[in-house]
Design an enzyme around this catalytic site. Structure first.
Site, mmCIF file in Angstrom:
data_model
loop_
_atom_site.group_PDB
_atom_site.id
_atom_site.type_symbol
_atom_site.label_atom_id
_atom_site.label_comp_id
_atom_site.label_asym_id
_atom_site.label_seq_id
_atom_site.Cartn_x
_atom_site.Cartn_y
_atom_site.Cartn_z
ATOM 1 N N GLY A 9 0.592 -1.087 0.033
ATOM 2 C CA GLY A 9 0.046 0.204 0.156
ATOM 3 C C GLY A 9 0.767 1.602 -0.252
ATOM 4 N N LYS A 10 0.494 1.651 0.259
ATOM 5 C CA LYS A 10 0.850 4.050 -0.121
ATOM 6 C C LYS A 10 1.861 4.124 1.326
ATOM 7 C CE LYS A 10 -2.942 5.880 2.602
ATOM 8 N NZ LYS A 10 -4.409 6.559 2.431
ATOM 9 N N GLU A 11 1.687 3.287 2.382
ATOM 10 C CA GLU A 11 2.448 2.931 3.712
ATOM 11 C C GLU A 11 3.168 2.041 3.918
ATOM 12 O OE1 GLU A 11 1.805 5.572 7.109
ATOM 13 O OE2 GLU A 11 1.478 6.342 4.878
ATOM 14 N N ALA A 12 2.657 0.852 3.553
ATOM 15 C CA ALA A 12 3.829 -0.223 3.696
ATOM 16 C C ALA A 12 3.285 -1.144 2.942
ATOM 17 C CB ALA A 12 3.682 -0.218 5.515
ATOM 18 N N GLU A 15 -0.752 -9.726 15.191
ATOM 19 C CA GLU A 15 -1.351 -11.084 14.222
ATOM 20 C C GLU A 15 -2.027 -11.200 13.137
ATOM 21 O OE1 GLU A 15 -6.648 -12.188 15.892
ATOM 22 O OE2 GLU A 15 -5.420 -10.061 16.406
ATOM 23 N N VAL A 21 -5.272 -10.621 10.813
ATOM 24 C CA VAL A 21 -6.047 -11.394 10.679
ATOM 25 C C VAL A 21 -7.030 -12.791 9.597
ATOM 26 C CG1 VAL A 21 -8.581 -10.209 10.440
ATOM 27 C CG2 VAL A 21 -6.877 -8.943 11.372
ATOM 28 N N ASP A 44 -8.197 8.057 9.363
ATOM 29 C CA ASP A 44 -8.218 7.773 8.213
ATOM 30 C C ASP A 44 -9.652 6.781 8.402
ATOM 31 O OD1 ASP A 44 -7.586 8.636 5.366
ATOM 32 O OD2 ASP A 44 -6.364 6.952 5.749
ATOM 33 N N ASN A 76 -9.252 0.262 4.841
ATOM 34 C CA ASN A 76 -8.412 -0.074 6.669
ATOM 35 C C ASN A 76 -9.319 -0.242 7.680
ATOM 36 O OD1 ASN A 76 -9.939 2.054 7.910
ATOM 37 N ND2 ASN A 76 -7.723 3.221 6.418
ATOM 38 N N ASP A 113 -4.099 0.163 9.889
ATOM 39 C CA ASP A 113 -3.534 1.060 9.332
ATOM 40 C C ASP A 113 -4.480 2.235 10.471
ATOM 41 O OD1 ASP A 113 -3.407 -0.697 7.445
ATOM 42 O OD2 ASP A 113 -4.691 0.337 6.118
#
Length: 284
Positions: A26-29, A122, A124, A169, A174, A186
């Site tokens: 994604g945009k973050e990670a 964890e 999910v 956000d 998310n 997120d």
């Protein structure tokens, strides 16, 4: 699969055994499915600031605490050390939020470790044991939409009332749909409700996003106003994790000081008269 370089240190430290596959980017990670003993977990590798599209807006970082005044000065000056400190603060914000929210009973992934810029937590899963889908990838009946909307509202209330936190956000992109219901993910942009001047606006946007998404399946939700009701109760110190909400909100009308209004009108009239006189004098 071959372990990415950023995960190699976790293997060397014995925190994970193998990397199964990449789950998402994604945009973050980037997120990977990993194995640790008999457990299947996920590892979130934060992208460096230069490779991320999400801006670390001042709105989100307002009043965030750093380790010491040296870091704060460097961050304010934008030095290389300051940018590094800002990046570390941005990453640790999610780690701190996850631990805080998990302790408050909020439905978030259980955090396990944070090492070398990688968050181990964890995985999910859905009823089949596979990685849970995001809400935006799922279709709902009217009944399920109403039920999941109610569950998530209670989570937003718990975040605010029990942990003093606003996601900032929150949307269908998310939130994961686990076997036993929605799970919020997120959180690097999570803000302190009491210490951030933009927290109210962010909370209203989070709640509106939930309303608008689930309202596609259950139109009755589109006429609700849970966000303003929630924030009003919080401001008055009346919001608890189990506080019942109605979805209706009538803003309080402030009393009007009629004399003050009349004075403002008189002053404006006098200023206009004086302006007209000055204009007349110039023409003469």
């Amino acid at each position: 699969m071959k372990a990415p370089p950023r995960l190699q240190s976790l293997i060397e430290e014995g925190l994970i055994d193998t990397v199964v596959r990449q789950l998402m980017s994604g945009k973050e990670a980037m997120v990977y499915v990993v194995r640790s003993g008999d457990e299947t977990l996920c590892a979130k590798i934060y992208k460096e600031a230069t490779h991320r599209s999400f801006r670390q807006a001042v709105d989100y970082t307002e009043n965030r605490k750093v380790k010491n005044t040296r870091q704060a000065r460097a961050m304010a000056k934008g030095t290389r050390f300051g940018r590094q400190a800002q990046e570390e603060a941005w990453q640790s914000a999610e780690v701190d939020a996850l631990y805080r929210l998990a302790a408050a009973g909020v439905r978030v992934p259980r955090p396990l470790n944070f090492h070398d810029g990688v968050l181990l937590m964890e995985l999910v899963t859905n009823a089949d044991g596979d990685a849970a889908p995001r809400l935006n990838d799922v279709e709902f009946t009217r009944e399920d939409a109403a039920r999941h909307h109610d569950t998530l509202l209670r989570q937003v209330v718990r975040m605010l009332a029990s942990a003093g936190t606003v996601h900032g956000d929150l949307s269908e992109f998310n939130i994961l749909l686990a076997e036993d219901g929605p799970v919020i993910i997120d959180l690097p942009q999570a803000v302190d409700a009491a210490g951030n001047n933009h927290a109210a606006r962010m909370l209203l946007r989070d709640v509106d996003n939930l309303r608008n998404f689930f309202g596609r399946f259950e139109p009755a939700l589109l006429n609700t106003a849970y966000g303003p009701e929630m924030w009003s109760l919080y401001q008055r110190g009346m919001l608890q994790a189990d506080t019942p909400l109605t979805g209706h909100f009538e803003p309080e009308l402030a009393s009007v000081d009629l004399r003050s209004v009349l004075r403002e009108i008189d002053d404006a009239r006098d200023e206009e008269t004086a302006r007209q006189m000055r204009m007349s004098g110039r023409e003469a």
